[in-house]
Write an enzyme that holds these catalytic residues in place. Structure first.
Site, PDB file in Angstrom:
ATOM      1  N   LYS A  36       0.845  -1.280  -0.044  1.00  0.00           N
ATOM      2  CA  LYS A  36      -0.126   0.023   0.116  1.00  0.00           C
ATOM      3  C   LYS A  36       0.995   1.287  -0.113  1.00  0.00           C
ATOM      4  O   LYS A  36       1.981   1.118   0.178  1.00  0.00           O
ATOM      5  CB  LYS A  36      -0.963  -0.170   1.429  1.00  0.00           C
ATOM      6  CG  LYS A  36       0.118  -0.003   2.608  1.00  0.00           C
ATOM      7  CD  LYS A  36      -1.039  -0.445   3.741  1.00  0.00           C
ATOM      8  CE  LYS A  36      -0.417  -0.316   5.217  1.00  0.00           C
ATOM      9  NZ  LYS A  36      -1.030  -0.731   6.087  1.00  0.00           N
ATOM     10  N   ARG A 135     -10.727  -0.358  14.764  1.00  0.00           N
ATOM     11  CA  ARG A 135     -10.651   0.501  13.496  1.00  0.00           C
ATOM     12  C   ARG A 135     -11.777  -0.073  12.703  1.00  0.00           C
ATOM     13  O   ARG A 135     -12.948   0.211  12.752  1.00  0.00           O
ATOM     14  CB  ARG A 135      -9.256   0.506  12.981  1.00  0.00           C
ATOM     15  CG  ARG A 135      -8.664   1.714  12.604  1.00  0.00           C
ATOM     16  CD  ARG A 135      -7.333   1.667  12.046  1.00  0.00           C
ATOM     17  NE  ARG A 135      -6.766   0.525  11.418  1.00  0.00           N
ATOM     18  CZ  ARG A 135      -5.619   0.380  10.884  1.00  0.00           C
ATOM     19  NH1 ARG A 135      -4.739   1.224  11.136  1.00  0.00           N
ATOM     20  NH2 ARG A 135      -5.280  -0.519  10.121  1.00  0.00           N
ATOM     21  N   TYR A 264      15.490  30.298   6.457  1.00  0.00           N
ATOM     22  CA  TYR A 264      14.351  30.989   6.861  1.00  0.00           C
ATOM     23  C   TYR A 264      14.434  31.128   8.348  1.00  0.00           C
ATOM     24  O   TYR A 264      14.552  30.190   9.100  1.00  0.00           O
ATOM     25  CB  TYR A 264      13.062  30.475   6.365  1.00  0.00           C
ATOM     26  CG  TYR A 264      12.753  30.514   4.871  1.00  0.00           C
ATOM     27  CD1 TYR A 264      12.386  31.576   4.480  1.00  0.00           C
ATOM     28  CD2 TYR A 264      12.655  29.420   4.161  1.00  0.00           C
ATOM     29  CE1 TYR A 264      12.321  31.795   3.089  1.00  0.00           C
ATOM     30  CE2 TYR A 264      12.308  29.398   2.937  1.00  0.00           C
ATOM     31  CZ  TYR A 264      11.966  30.700   2.161  1.00  0.00           C
ATOM     32  OH  TYR A 264      11.717  30.838   1.038  1.00  0.00           O
ATOM     33  N   MET A 312      11.386  24.217   1.627  1.00  0.00           N
ATOM     34  CA  MET A 312      10.679  23.587   0.782  1.00  0.00           C
ATOM     35  C   MET A 312      11.524  22.769  -0.088  1.00  0.00           C
ATOM     36  O   MET A 312      11.442  21.613  -0.541  1.00  0.00           O
ATOM     37  CB  MET A 312       9.621  24.662  -0.104  1.00  0.00           C
ATOM     38  CG  MET A 312       8.647  23.683  -0.914  1.00  0.00           C
ATOM     39  SD  MET A 312       7.622  24.644  -1.950  1.00  0.00           S
ATOM     40  CE  MET A 312       6.715  25.353  -0.790  1.00  0.00           C
TER      41      MET A 312
HETATM   42  C1  LIG Z   1      -0.557  -1.773   6.827  1.00  0.00           C
HETATM   43  C2  LIG Z   1      -1.240  -3.252   7.343  1.00  0.00           C
HETATM   44  C3  LIG Z   1      -0.411  -4.232   7.424  1.00  0.00           C
HETATM   45  C4  LIG Z   1       1.184  -4.260   7.325  1.00  0.00           C
HETATM   46  O1  LIG Z   1       1.612  -3.732   8.521  1.00  0.00           O
HETATM   47  P1  LIG Z   1       3.199  -3.679   8.850  1.00  0.00           P
HETATM   48  O2  LIG Z   1       3.354  -3.294  10.044  1.00  0.00           O
HETATM   49  O3  LIG Z   1       3.774  -2.480   7.738  1.00  0.00           O
HETATM   50  O4  LIG Z   1       3.816  -5.017   8.257  1.00  0.00           O
HETATM   51  C5  LIG Z   1      -0.969  -5.515   7.618  1.00  0.00           C
HETATM   52  N1  LIG Z   1      -2.469  -5.679   7.918  1.00  0.00           N
HETATM   53  C6  LIG Z   1      -2.974  -4.328   7.728  1.00  0.00           C
HETATM   54  C7  LIG Z   1      -4.695  -4.535   8.127  1.00  0.00           C
HETATM   55  C8  LIG Z   1      -2.595  -3.078   7.728  1.00  0.00           C
HETATM   56  O5  LIG Z   1      -3.258  -2.121   7.470  1.00  0.00           O
END
Ligand SMILES: *Cc1c(COP(=O)(O)O)cnc(C)c1O
Length: 379
Positions: A36, A135, A264, A312
Site C-alpha cells: 500500500k 478501527r 528562513y 521547501m
Molecule cells: C498496513 C497493514 C499491514 C502491514 O503492517 P506492517 O506493520 O507494515 O507490517 C498489515 N495488515 C493491515 C490490516 C494493515 O493495514
C-alpha cells in the site's frame, strides 16, 4: 551531473527480506507482501515484483485505486484490498479482481449488487473480526460469524476466502497481542470447523517477528519487506536490509562568518567562522521540517549536521571548511556513506522527530524520482 534528489531502491534487498521473513514463519504459513501507499514510498509495482520473486504468495494494498495501479503494472498475483471500500469504489475494486474485506451485511449486499451488474465476475471475501484495533471489522463475534455464513451461502458469486484480524500493538505490547489472539480464537475455530480451506491471517511485520503463534495460514508483512524495523530499532538487529537510499548533492559551498545565518527565520547563526553546503532537497521532497537543526547527513564517509530550517527545496549543512566537500558531491540523507562506516536509517530520522519509520519512507514525495537496482546493477 547528479540528479537533484534520487531515491535508489535495491530490489535484491527486498527479495532477501521476504526470503528471510519466510524463513521465520511457522507451520507452513505463507507471506502476503503489503505494498500500500505506493509500496511504502518505494514504488508499488517494482516492489510487488521483487516480493513475489522472493517468495511472497500474494499482495495487499489499502485502496481500490492501489489495486488498479498494480494490475495496470502487469501484476497478476492474488491481491487483497484491506481498507474500507465505498460504494463508489466497489466497481473499481471488482474490476481489479481484488479480494475484499467485509464485516457487515450491508457491504455484502452492495457487493452482490455490483457483481450482478458485471457479467461472470465473482469476488473473494475475507471477514474481519476487530479483536482490539478498534478501527475496521466488527467487535461482535456473532456478527462476524453471520457475515461469514452469508458470504459462504452466496457462492459462487462471492467466495469466503479469509478470516482475519489486525494487531494494535504487536511492536510493543506482547500481552495485548496475546489478548487479541485469545479473542480471535473462537472465530478461527468457527471458520476452520466449517470451511477448512479458508485462510486465517492476523500478523503484521511486528507480530511476524515477535509472535509466532499469530502466523496462522499467512502473515501480512509491510514495513519489514522494505528492510525497515517494525520496532523502530536498528533493522540489522532483526536481520533486515533497508532497501531505500535517499540522495541529493552539494549544489553550493559557502563561507559563513560569525554572525551569518542560514535559511528562513535565521534558525541557525554561525558562532564562529565556518563553511556551509547547500543541498537542493527540502520538505517538498519529504525531508520533514522537524529535522531543522536536528539531523545529520553523510557526505563522502562522514556525518555533517543539518543547520538552519529545512525549506521547501533546500537544506543547509555545516561542513566546517571549504576543503572537505566539493560541489557535485553526493549527499546521503537516508543510507550509508562511501566506506560503509556511517549509516543514517529511516528509524534514526523517525526518532529525532518523534515519529515512526513508516512515516519517513511514505513521506518521500512524488517529486523524488525512484531508481531501481539489484545490488548496484540497474534493474
Ligand atoms: C498496513 C497493514 C499491514 C502491514 O503492517 P506492517 O506493520 O507494515 O507490517 C498489515 N495488515 C493491515 C490490516 C494493515 O493495514
Amino acid at each position: 551531473m547528479p540528479l537533484r534528489a534520487l531515491a535508489r531502491v535495491n530490489l535484491a534487498a527486498i527479495e532477501r527480506n521476504v526470503a528471510r521473513l519466510r524463513g521465520a514463519l511457522t507451520g507452513g504459513a505463507g507471506l502476503c507482501a503489503v505494498v500500500k501507499a505506493d509500496g511504502y514510498g518505494h514504488g508499488a509495482v517494482p516492489v510487488a515484483r521483487a516480493a513475489l520473486a522472493g517468495g511472497a504468495r500474494s499482495l495487499a494494498v489499502a485502496t481500490a485505486v492501489e489495486a488498479t495501479a498494480l494490475r495496470a503494472g502487469g501484476i497478476e498475483a492474488p491481491l487483497l484490498v484491506m481498507g474500507a471500500v465505498s460504494d463508489e469504489e466497489l466497481p473499481v475494486a471488482v474490476d481489479a479482481r481484488a479480494e475484499l474485506v467485509a464485516w457487515n451485511d450491508r457491504f455484502v449486499s452492495q457487493l452482490v449488487r455490483v457483481l450482478g451488474a458485471v457479467d461472470g465476475r465473482s469476488a473473494r471475501i475475507h471477514v474481519k473480526l476487530d479483536t482490539g484495533m478498534g478501527r475496521l471489522g466488527t467487535r461482535d463475534f456473532a456478527e462476524a460469524a453471520r457475515v461469514a455464513e452469508r458470504v459462504a451461502a452466496a457462492a459462487p458469486a462471492i467466495e469466503l476466502t479469509g478470516a482475519m484480524t489486525h494487531f494494535a500493538s504487536a511492536d510493543e505490547d506482547p500481552e495485548f497481542t496475546a489478548t487479541q489472539l485469545a479473542r480471535f480464537d473462537p472465530f478461527v475455530r468457527f471458520v476452520r470447523d466449517r470451511w477448512p480451506r479458508v485462510a486465517v491471517h492476523a500478523a503484521n511485520s511486528a507480530a511476524t517477528l515477535r509472535a509466532p503463534t499469530s502466523h496462522f495460514d499467512f502473515v501480512r508483512c509491510g514495513i519489514a519487506v522494505y528492510g525497515c524495523d517494525p520496532m523502530n530499532e536498528d533493522p540489522l538487529s532483526h536481520d533486515l536490509e533497508p532497501a531505500l537510499e535517499l540522495n541529493s548533492y552539494v549544489a553550493a559551498v559557502k563561507r559563513a562568518a560569525a554572525g551569518d545565518s542560514a535559511g528562513y527565520g535565521r534558525r541557525w547563526v554561525a558562532r564562529e567562522d565556518t563553511w556551509t553546503a547547500t543541498v537542493p532537497i527540502g520538505y517538498a521532497d519529504g525531508i520533514r521540517r522537524g529535522l531543522t537543526n536536528n539531523c545529520e547527513v553523510i557526505i563522502g564517509s562522514r556525518r555533517f549536521p543539518l543547520v538552519g530550517a529545512v525549506s521547501m527545496d533546500n537544506i543547509t549543512i555545516e561542513v566546517g571548511s571549504p576543503d572537505v566537500v566539493r560541489c557535485g558531491d553526493r549527499v546521503t540523507i537516508i543510507g550509508g556513506g562511501e566506506d560503509g562506516s556511517e549509516r543514517v536509517t529511516a528509524e534514526e530520522l523517525a526518532r529525532r522527530i518523534d515519529t515512526i519509520n513508516y512515516e519517513i519512507v511514505c513521506g518521500i514525495s512524488s517529486r523524488v524520482p525512484r531508481a531501481y537496482h539489484r545490488d548496484g546493477t540497474p534493474a
